[in-house]
Design a protein around this motif. Structure first.
Motif, PDB file in Angstrom:
ATOM      1  N   GLY A  87       0.826  -0.857  -0.195  1.00 31.84           N
ATOM      2  CA  GLY A  87       0.059  -0.092  -0.219  1.00 31.84           C
ATOM      3  C   GLY A  87       0.844   1.073  -0.131  1.00 31.84           C
ATOM      4  O   GLY A  87       0.546   2.006  -1.002  1.00 31.84           O
ATOM      5  N   HIS A  88       1.715   1.229   0.741  1.00 32.81           N
ATOM      6  CA  HIS A  88       2.732   2.309   1.201  1.00 32.81           C
ATOM      7  C   HIS A  88       3.324   2.492  -0.530  1.00 32.81           C
ATOM      8  O   HIS A  88       3.615   3.422  -0.807  1.00 32.81           O
ATOM      9  CB  HIS A  88       3.863   1.262   2.151  1.00 32.81           C
ATOM     10  CG  HIS A  88       5.404   2.644   1.956  1.00 32.81           C
ATOM     11  ND1 HIS A  88       5.745   3.261   3.333  1.00 32.81           N
ATOM     12  CD2 HIS A  88       5.598   3.441   1.879  1.00 32.81           C
ATOM     13  CE1 HIS A  88       6.257   3.828   3.410  1.00 32.81           C
ATOM     14  NE2 HIS A  88       6.822   4.277   1.864  1.00 32.81           N
ATOM     15  N   ASP A  92      -6.747   7.363  -0.277  1.00 31.29           N
ATOM     16  CA  ASP A  92      -5.590   5.958  -0.254  1.00 31.29           C
ATOM     17  C   ASP A  92      -7.052   4.959   0.477  1.00 31.29           C
ATOM     18  O   ASP A  92      -7.341   4.903   1.192  1.00 31.29           O
ATOM     19  CB  ASP A  92      -4.681   6.651   1.285  1.00 31.29           C
ATOM     20  CG  ASP A  92      -4.084   5.001   1.963  1.00 31.29           C
ATOM     21  OD1 ASP A  92      -4.783   4.471   1.829  1.00 31.29           O
ATOM     22  OD2 ASP A  92      -3.733   5.588   2.740  1.00 31.29           O
ATOM     23  N   ARG A 142      -8.377  -0.479   2.712  1.00 30.10           N
ATOM     24  CA  ARG A 142      -9.547  -0.564   2.293  1.00 30.10           C
ATOM     25  C   ARG A 142     -10.739  -0.070   2.263  1.00 30.10           C
ATOM     26  O   ARG A 142     -12.068  -0.583   2.673  1.00 30.10           O
ATOM     27  CB  ARG A 142     -10.174  -0.365   4.401  1.00 30.10           C
ATOM     28  CG  ARG A 142      -8.572  -1.608   5.407  1.00 30.10           C
ATOM     29  CD  ARG A 142      -8.320  -1.300   6.568  1.00 30.10           C
ATOM     30  NE  ARG A 142      -7.647  -1.712   7.342  1.00 30.10           N
ATOM     31  CZ  ARG A 142      -6.435  -1.478   7.313  1.00 30.10           C
ATOM     32  NH1 ARG A 142      -6.094   0.132   6.931  1.00 30.10           N
ATOM     33  NH2 ARG A 142      -5.111  -1.584   8.297  1.00 30.10           N
TER      34      ARG A 142
HETATM   35  C1  LIG Z   1      -4.717   3.362   5.171  1.00 30.60           C
HETATM   36  C2  LIG Z   1      -3.832   2.304   4.820  1.00 30.60           C
HETATM   37  N1  LIG Z   1      -2.846   3.501   4.170  1.00 30.60           N
HETATM   38  C3  LIG Z   1      -1.872   2.710   3.912  1.00 30.60           C
HETATM   39  C4  LIG Z   1      -1.164   1.479   4.265  1.00 30.60           C
HETATM   40  C5  LIG Z   1      -0.023   0.652   3.546  1.00 30.60           C
HETATM   41  O1  LIG Z   1      -0.144  -0.842   3.465  1.00 30.60           O
HETATM   42  P1  LIG Z   1       1.451  -0.963   3.679  1.00 30.60           P
HETATM   43  O2  LIG Z   1       1.518  -1.736   5.179  1.00 30.60           O
HETATM   44  O3  LIG Z   1       0.728  -2.256   2.233  1.00 30.60           O
HETATM   45  O4  LIG Z   1       2.266  -0.117   3.396  1.00 30.60           O
HETATM   46  C6  LIG Z   1      -2.291   1.151   5.711  1.00 30.60           C
HETATM   47  C7  LIG Z   1      -1.048  -0.167   6.477  1.00 30.60           C
HETATM   48  O5  LIG Z   1      -1.598  -0.610   7.095  1.00 30.60           O
HETATM   49  C8  LIG Z   1      -2.947   1.802   6.277  1.00 30.60           C
HETATM   50  O6  LIG Z   1      -3.766   1.069   7.088  1.00 30.60           O
END
Ligand SMILES: Cc1ncc(COP(=O)(O)O)c(C=O)c1O
Length: 342
Positions: free
Chosen positions: A62-63, A172, A175
């Motif tokens: 996600g990052h 973002d 979820r």
């Molecule tokens: C709202 C939100 N955005 C982005 C991320 C980042 O995802 P990742 O852990 O796959 O990098 C998270 C991770 O928990 C998150 O809660």
């Protein structure tokens, strides 16, 4: 005995389903860097279709998805509008500053919502022509607001305001399928109020690895070159994309079960005297321990005795996230154990 994943810290801890493991074992693969991995290509096609966007990109996390989406829609020196407590601002090591040379303009949202007048008065650093503001980011579901789902009307207001001001809008949606489930809408309804959306396969959808960025073809093509810059251009990635396809086709409909379990857990904790910090809207329960005179150590010990791990947010507050692998009977057992300890 089958080992259980009794870990409430996050939905990032989910284990892949048997079908995902099977899909990984049998995945067709190719070189993703050459655009030749059939499983990745299918996952990207499916993600774009489900979110109602032109194109999609498979990224490692996600990052990384948020980073490439932001970099693809901005130029160095631009200002971007972020919510003060957003994941992008507070948890992602400032990729937007370090790699993008972007300046954050922070707005304190109301349950994740950034009101129109706030956006308007903060554009260009609040001083006409001081900065080029190019991007507005929001987060749905919204972690800092207790995992709440931002309603469609508010998503539309943020999007329309952004568009009136000439901004790109990124959601973002780590979820976003939880948000769609809670709002009772097709996920496309959320995605249509953003130019780009990042969502995670690896959280409630239980895939072992990966996220998707969806949006217009031109932006996704640009994001792809940033993915390469950030080391995300993988090779036989079909092995991890194949479970992602299972995540998108088989795991979305079961999210309601996680939400129902979170509501059940929240109600059970309230009956024991715990105060909840937020209304339970999706798969997260935030608990204020001071309401029963406990601190985090008492809480962690009590849960550990029942075989559960839980997330500690502060000395007085804990977070429990329900997910694939945690069932109603597990929650019931935890509540029973807590009631005999308290
Ligand atoms: C709202 C939100 N955005 C982005 C991320 C980042 O995802 P990742 O852990 O796959 O990098 C998270 C991770 O928990 C998150 O809660």
């Amino acid at each position: 005995m089958v080992e259980k994943n009794l870990d409430f810290r996050s939905d990032t801890v989910t284990w892949p389903s048997p079908e995902m493991r099977q899909a990984a074992a049998e995945a067709m693969v190719g070189d993703m860097g050459y655009g030749e991995d059939p499983s990745v290509n299918e996952l990207e096609r499916l993600a774009a279709e489900k979110l109602g966007k032109e194109a999609a990109l498979f990224v490692t996390s996600g990052h990384q998805g948020n980073a490439v989406a932001i970099l693809a829609q901005t130029k160095k020196g631009d200002e971007i509008i972020l919510e003060t407590r957003s994941h992008i601002y507070s948890m992602e090591k400032g990729h937007w500053a370090v790699i993008g040379s972007l300046v954050p303009r922070l707005i304190k949202g109301v349950d994740g919502f950034l009101p129109s007048e706030q956006i308007r008065s903060n554009i260009h650093g609040g001083i006409k022509d001081s900065f080029r503001t190019s991007l507005l980011c929001n987060e749905n579901t919204n972690l800092a607001a207790g995992g709440t789902a931002i309603p469609i009307k508010q998503m539309k207001t943020m999007y329309d305001t952004g568009k009136e001001l000439g901004l790109q809008v990124h959601t973002d949606g780590a979820r976003v399928f939880n948000a769609a489930t809670a709002l009772g809408v097709d996920v496309k309804e959320i995605a249509r109020h953003a130019d780009t959306v990042q969502f995670c396969l690896s959280k409630g959808l239980a895939a072992p690895v990966g996220s998707m960025v969806v949006g217009p073809q031109e932006v996704i093509d640009h994001a792809k070159s940033f993915r390469r810059m950030l080391g995300g251009s993988m090779r036989q990635a079909g092995i991890i994309a194949a479970p992602g396809i299972v995540a998108l086709t088989k795991m979305v409909d079961r999210l309601q079960e996680d939400h129902d379990n979170a509501a059940y857990l929240g109600e059970g904790l309230e009956k024991l005297g715990f105060k909840l910090s937020y209304l339970v809207k999706t798969n997260m329960v935030f608990v204020d321990l001071t309401s029963v005179g406990w601190g985090k150590d008492e809480w962690v010990d009590a849960c550990a005795k029942s075989g559960f791990k839980t997330g500690v947010r502060s000395p007085e507050r804990v977070r429990l996230v329900t997910h694939y692998g945690i069932e109603r009977e597990d929650i019931k057992r935890l509540l029973d154990d807590l009631s005999s300890t308290i």
